[in-house]
Motif scaffolding. Sequence first.
Motif, PDB file in Angstrom:
ATOM      1  N   GLU A   1      -4.205   0.358   5.114  1.00 39.37           N
ATOM      2  CA  GLU A   1      -4.402   1.808   5.207  1.00 39.37           C
ATOM      3  C   GLU A   1      -3.143   2.549   5.637  1.00 39.37           C
ATOM      4  O   GLU A   1      -3.050   3.770   5.448  1.00 39.37           O
TER       5      GLU A   1
ATOM      6  N   ALA B   1      -1.580   4.591   2.977  1.00 36.85           N
ATOM      7  CA  ALA B   1      -2.386   5.771   2.669  1.00 36.85           C
ATOM      8  C   ALA B   1      -2.190   6.861   3.712  1.00 36.85           C
ATOM      9  O   ALA B   1      -2.145   8.059   3.386  1.00 36.85           O
TER      10      ALA B   1
ATOM     11  N   ALA C   1      -2.911  10.172   1.414  1.00 34.32           N
ATOM     12  CA  ALA C   1      -3.784   9.801   0.301  1.00 34.32           C
ATOM     13  C   ALA C   1      -5.115  10.534   0.375  1.00 34.32           C
ATOM     14  O   ALA C   1      -5.558  10.987   1.439  1.00 34.32           O
TER      15      ALA C   1
ATOM     16  N   ARG D   1      -8.432   6.258   0.016  1.00 32.58           N
ATOM     17  CA  ARG D   1      -8.509   5.547   1.288  1.00 32.58           C
ATOM     18  C   ARG D   1      -9.771   4.693   1.365  1.00 32.58           C
ATOM     19  O   ARG D   1      -9.749   3.573   1.877  1.00 32.58           O
TER      20      ARG D   1
ATOM     21  N   PHE E   1       1.618   5.138  -2.958  1.00 33.33           N
ATOM     22  CA  PHE E   1       1.696   6.571  -2.667  1.00 33.33           C
ATOM     23  C   PHE E   1       3.139   7.059  -2.524  1.00 33.33           C
ATOM     24  O   PHE E   1       3.390   8.097  -1.911  1.00 33.33           O
TER      25      PHE E   1
ATOM     26  N   SER F   1       0.833  -1.204   0.000  1.00 35.04           N
ATOM     27  CA  SER F   1       0.000   0.000   0.000  1.00 35.04           C
ATOM     28  C   SER F   1       0.871   1.259   0.000  1.00 35.04           C
ATOM     29  O   SER F   1       0.513   2.270  -0.619  1.00 35.04           O
TER      30      SER F   1
END
Length: 301
Positions: free
Chosen positions: A197, A200, A205, A210, A66, A62
Amino acid sequence: MPAIHHNGALEAALKATSSAVERILTPILHKPSGLEARVVEAMHYAVFSGGKRLRPFLVLASSELFDVDRKRALRVAAAIECVHCYSLVHDDLPAMDDDDLRRGKPTVHIKYDEATAILAGDALLTLAFEILSAPETHDDPNVRLELVSALAKASGYQGMVGGQMIDLMAADYELDQAAVCRLQQMKTGALISFSVEAGAIMGHASTSARASLQGYARDLGLAFQVADDLLDAEGSIEATGKAVGKDAAAGKATLVSIMGLERAKQQANMLTDQAIDHLSGFDDRASLLRAVAHFAINRHT
């Protein structure tokens, strides 16, 4: 990380993640010279006894979406693994699931003793927050605070601990499918959701990104637990490295016991497809997350 297209490459990537997380935790779990060394030794045993490192892998995957710095992501990955290992140490205790074997090795309370196992679990939980709150994890204190808050909620009574409480009481109640799903979302899904998460949070994010990851994590967590229940029903101690058939013996309601084997397998596949659909707004960098969804229901341990 490169795009992953098949299980062999994914398993290699999981092993690489495991090695990277262990490099972070090795100096942190350096054994002191005092009498407290015994608890650190037990912590080290719990963390370094193998395992898929799925949750750390989800943090890294994850984070890649980003462009989060890998060193920072690895520290968060190490923190979540500390929480996961603490939960296993405590779950295995005689007062909980009473297991003698974990990952093919004696559980911590068998290797050491019950008191040491309790303390080792406590220490791993608190160590996770020490890691998250350190400036090396992120230069923005608000990000560190959000990480600490999110992990506390995911691992406490609103998440994993609450789910474990329901699980312990499940044999005395007739849980329907909705209740079992809620149990699993708390006990297993909450930490998986945090892992997804975390990237993020570190990457600032957007709300929509999200929300997509939250949907992915929710369906992945349920699929993962259905796969666990199937392994308990159909697996062997040699393949899983732990006792099997315990849910049925305890009279616990699971999605497998409610739906039957074939429908449960269909449900796991449906949840996997739904999880992947949540990633439609991301490019090829989400290939890791897509691949791990398939891995979660096809694993044998």
